[in-house]
Motif scaffolding. Structure first.
Motif, short mmCIF file in Angstrom:
data_model
loop_
_atom_site.label_atom_id
_atom_site.label_comp_id
_atom_site.label_asym_id
_atom_site.label_seq_id
_atom_site.Cartn_x
_atom_site.Cartn_y
_atom_site.Cartn_z
N ASN A 1 32.52 43.88 48.30
CA ASN A 1 33.81 44.37 48.80
C ASN A 1 34.70 43.54 49.71
OD1 ASN A 1 33.44 47.06 47.60
ND2 ASN A 1 31.82 47.27 49.10
N ALA A 2 34.13 42.82 50.53
CA ALA A 2 34.59 41.81 51.30
C ALA A 2 35.83 41.09 50.31
CB ALA A 2 33.75 40.79 52.13
N ALA A 3 35.10 40.34 49.15
CA ALA A 3 36.10 39.43 48.53
C ALA A 3 36.99 40.32 47.89
CB ALA A 3 34.80 38.90 47.04
N LYS A 4 36.76 41.59 47.39
CA LYS A 4 37.94 42.54 46.97
C LYS A 4 38.86 42.58 47.85
CE LYS A 4 38.86 46.93 44.99
NZ LYS A 4 38.22 48.30 44.26
N ALA A 5 38.49 42.69 49.18
CA ALA A 5 39.64 43.24 50.26
C ALA A 5 40.44 41.74 50.38
CB ALA A 5 39.00 43.57 51.65
N ASN A 6 39.79 40.71 50.35
CA ASN A 6 40.60 39.55 50.49
C ASN A 6 41.55 39.22 49.57
OD1 ASN A 6 40.15 37.35 52.81
ND2 ASN A 6 37.92 38.74 52.48
N LEU A 7 40.94 39.43 48.17
CA LEU A 7 41.85 39.14 46.87
C LEU A 7 43.08 40.35 46.81
CD1 LEU A 7 39.23 38.18 44.50
CD2 LEU A 7 41.06 36.72 45.40
N ALA A 8 42.72 41.52 47.34
CA ALA A 8 43.65 42.56 47.35
C ALA A 8 44.89 42.26 48.19
CB ALA A 8 43.13 43.72 47.47
N ARG A 9 44.45 41.83 49.39
CA ARG A 9 45.61 41.66 50.43
C ARG A 9 46.40 40.29 50.05
NH1 ARG A 9 46.62 37.57 54.06
NH2 ARG A 9 47.79 38.31 55.68
N THR B 1 34.24 37.09 35.64
CA THR B 1 32.88 37.82 36.32
C THR B 1 32.42 36.72 37.24
OG1 THR B 1 32.40 39.14 34.51
CG2 THR B 1 30.86 38.68 36.12
N LEU B 2 32.32 37.02 38.62
CA LEU B 2 31.70 36.20 39.65
C LEU B 2 30.58 36.69 40.27
CD1 LEU B 2 35.18 36.27 40.29
CD2 LEU B 2 34.56 33.90 41.08
N ASP B 3 29.21 36.04 40.16
CA ASP B 3 28.18 36.55 40.83
C ASP B 3 28.05 35.85 42.26
OD1 ASP B 3 27.36 37.98 38.51
OD2 ASP B 3 26.22 35.92 37.64
N LEU B 4 27.78 36.67 43.30
CA LEU B 4 28.15 36.18 44.68
C LEU B 4 27.02 35.82 45.39
CD1 LEU B 4 30.70 38.72 45.64
CD2 LEU B 4 31.15 36.63 44.51
N ARG B 5 26.93 34.96 46.05
CA ARG B 5 25.77 34.70 47.05
C ARG B 5 25.10 35.63 47.90
NH1 ARG B 5 26.60 28.32 48.81
NH2 ARG B 5 24.71 29.20 50.31
N LYS B 6 24.11 35.88 48.20
CA LYS B 6 23.64 36.78 49.24
C LYS B 6 23.26 36.50 50.53
CE LYS B 6 21.44 39.30 45.27
NZ LYS B 6 20.42 40.07 44.66
N ASP B 7 23.53 34.93 50.82
CA ASP B 7 23.02 34.47 51.92
C ASP B 7 23.96 34.13 52.91
OD1 ASP B 7 23.97 32.54 50.17
OD2 ASP B 7 22.52 30.89 50.92
N GLY C 1 43.77 43.69 38.34
CA GLY C 1 42.64 44.62 38.87
C GLY C 1 41.53 43.88 39.36
N ILE C 2 40.84 44.28 40.43
CA ILE C 2 39.61 43.77 41.07
C ILE C 2 38.58 44.96 41.20
CG2 ILE C 2 39.03 42.33 43.08
CD1 ILE C 2 42.22 42.01 43.70
N ASP C 3 37.49 44.41 40.59
CA ASP C 3 36.32 45.34 40.65
C ASP C 3 35.09 44.91 41.44
OD1 ASP C 3 37.85 47.40 38.99
OD2 ASP C 3 36.97 46.62 37.21
N ALA C 4 34.68 45.79 42.44
CA ALA C 4 33.35 45.32 42.95
C ALA C 4 32.43 46.07 42.30
CB ALA C 4 33.44 45.56 44.46
N VAL C 5 31.71 45.34 41.14
CA VAL C 5 30.85 46.23 40.23
C VAL C 5 29.57 46.60 41.02
CG1 VAL C 5 29.43 45.81 38.28
CG2 VAL C 5 31.90 44.89 38.17
N ARG C 6 29.06 45.84 41.83
CA ARG C 6 27.96 45.82 42.61
C ARG C 6 28.02 44.79 43.89
NH1 ARG C 6 25.21 43.00 38.04
NH2 ARG C 6 24.53 41.23 38.75
N PRO C 7 27.35 44.99 44.93
CA PRO C 7 27.32 44.09 46.11
C PRO C 7 27.49 42.59 46.00
CG PRO C 7 25.94 45.80 46.51
CD PRO C 7 26.11 46.02 45.16
N ASP C 8 26.78 42.10 44.78
CA ASP C 8 26.80 40.73 44.52
C ASP C 8 27.51 40.40 43.51
OD1 ASP C 8 24.97 42.00 42.73
OD2 ASP C 8 23.58 40.38 42.92
#
Length: 507
Positions: free
Chosen positions: A113-121, A95-101, A138-145
């Motif tokens: 979603n941006a991170a998921k698109a990169n890893l999926a590609r 699980t990775l908590d992403l920065r919002k800034d 599997g790659i899940d964008a659980v929430r925006p961050d």
């Protein structure tokens, strides 16, 4: 034998020796206020993460991209674009908590979603780095961050890989449009200045929107592709360059010229005995033959030929890593008589013939060929040296064309080293060999609890590799980095220094 220099074979085949006409105008005796001019052995390659040069070409992409995780100078994984990260108890869910800034240079937002698109590609695109994402199922964008990665099995190298090519984030809009392999769109500390660049010199300017910009003190970055140590040294002493690496000059000579230096262990040099199943050269399918090769190689002689008199080694893992075992370096003392006994026991008392790629154009001298001819010839192994066009050399070795060959391979963490050269799908296991006992040990290391238990498991893998003689490592390699007054290169454990290691002196 006449003493000569053996240069390390670079991971990038196309090494450009370019003129310094495009270098930054640093003043003699110190770096200018706003520009860091860095010599690198690698020319500009692709800005596509799947195709990154993760060796000497790192500064090109680290300038424009950021990564989900980062590594500190001791190679510990730390937060990056992800502010926090953690595994479940089975180490198969991260699980990775992403920065919002963070935003990309084209204004696009960074989120799950941006991170998921990169890893999926990345995981679905073939390329030299694609194997680093093989465990991700599997790659899940659980929430925006928040992003969750599901793995097929524990991957001990996943975290450092997320601090490298695998974790590199490209703008999702650029992913859709394409062209980012030539014109990068990232969120890193610099922006690519295509108009200001020219062949051999790549220019970047500060990305003022980068929130961690204080870690990069120079407003402008120039990367100059030079592999000739004399050209680099002249550039440093005349003030045309600010920092560069050396493989043929020791630290004392550089220090005598008034330059600051740091040394980093980053590779092992020796023979990859690739055809361990005896597919095209049956003799190499015998462990005794591979052990004989290890025993007939005179590592002390090679050390006198190599720049800087590097340490002899019999193992592919870096000193200081969890897999390294100093005692293993005594496993194969130079003993021609014992080597002949092993050859006879394997059924090859008269030796055999083998074809190897000629590395003269990269070593700068036929001394390597001469030394191997003499030493392997002592147990009846006759080498035919085949000239291969430089642009085809690495492909020819990784495709299974040659049963054995000399190579220099970088050293990182134990699992990354196994991914590079030992696992069945590894690029430098070209015949995709797997042995049951070794496979069991690798699996045990993969699933061991990180820390002391996993280190012990990796050392067991190392012992098996040395005993079975999958390779014939000869000597390690330390890169000497030098810089002018005003520039400090922070020492980094293993590998080519990250761009963030280049700081102002006194900072």
């Amino acid at each position: 034998m006449r003493k000569s220099r053996i240069f390390t074979v670079a991971t990038a085949v196309a090494m450009a020796i370019t003129a310094l006409a495009g270098c930054g105008q640093s003043t003699q005796g110190g770096v200018s206020d706003d520009t860091l001019t860095l010599a690198t052995a690698s020319p500009l390659g692709s800005f596509d993460p799947v195709k990154f040069d993760v060796g000497p070409g790192k500064p090109y992409w680290q300038a424009v991209y950021d990564t989900l995780l980062r590594q500190d100078a001791n190679r510990n994984v730390i937060p990056g674009m992800a502010s926090a990260f953690g595994y479940d108890s089975a180490h198969t869910t991260l699980t990775l908590d992403l920065r919002k800034d963070l935003r990309f240079s084209d204004g696009a937002a960074f989120d799950a979603n941006a991170a998921k698109a990169n890893l999926a590609r990345f995981t679905s695109t073939p390329g030299p780095n694609s194997a680093t994402g093989e465990a991700i199922t599997g790659i899940d964008a659980v929430r925006p961050d928040q992003l969750v990665l599901h793995l097929s099995a524990p991957d001990p190298a996943l975290l450092p890989n997320l601090a490298s090519a695998l974790g590199t984030m490209v703008s999702p809009d650029a992913l859709s449009k394409g062209g980012f392999d030539q014109v990068p769109v990232g969120s890193g500390p610099y922006l690519y200045d295509s108009a200001g660049s020219q062949p051999g010199t790549t220019v970047f300017r500060r990305n003022s929107a980068y929130p961690d910009g204080s870690q990069y003190p120079f407003d402008r970055l120039e990367l100059v592709a030079i592999s000739d140590p004399n050209t680099i040294r002249n550039g440093l002493t005349t003030g045309r360059l600010d920092a560069g690496s050396f493989v043929a000059t020791d630290a004392s000579k550089l220090q005598a010229a008034g330059l600051s230096t740091v040394q980093v262990a980053n590779a092992w040099n020796g023979l990859i005995l690739a055809d361990r199943a005896g597919t095209i050269q049956p003799a190499l399918g015998k462990p005794e033959v591979r052990q004989a090769i290890n025993m007939v190689v005179d590592r002390d002689l090679f050390r006198t030929l190599a720049p800087g008199n590097p340490p002899a080694t019999t193992q592919i893992f870096a000193p200081g890593s969890g897999a390294y075992d100093e005692q293993l370096n005594a496993a194969y003392p130079h003993d021609v008589t014992k080597a002949k006994e092993l050859m006879a026991r394997a059924g090859y008392p008269g030796g055999f013939a083998v074809t190897m790629p000629d590395m003269t154009s990269f070593t700068g001298s036929p001394a390597l060929n001469t030394a191997l001819d003499m030493q392997l010839g002592a147990i009846g192994i006759t080498v035919t040296w085949e000239k291969v066009p430089p642009t085809q050399l690495l492909t020819s070795m990784t495709s299974g064309r040659f049963p054995m060959f000399f190579m220099s391979l970088g050293m990182k963490s134990p699992w990354e080293d196994l991914q590079l050269s030992v696992l069945p799908a590894a690029a430098w296991n070209p015949f995709h060999v797997s042995e049951p006992e070794l496979a069991a040990l690798i699996s045990a290391a993969q699933h061991a609890e990180p820390g002391t238990a996993q280190d012990a498991a990796f050392r067991a893998v190392n012992r098996q590799l040395v005993q079975s003689a999958w390779f014939a490592p000869i000597f390690g390699a330390e890169t000497v980095w030098a810089s002018v007054a005003g520039v400090k290169i922070e020492r980094q454990e293993r590998g080519y220094p990250d761009l963030v290691r280049f700081q102002r002196a006194g900072s």
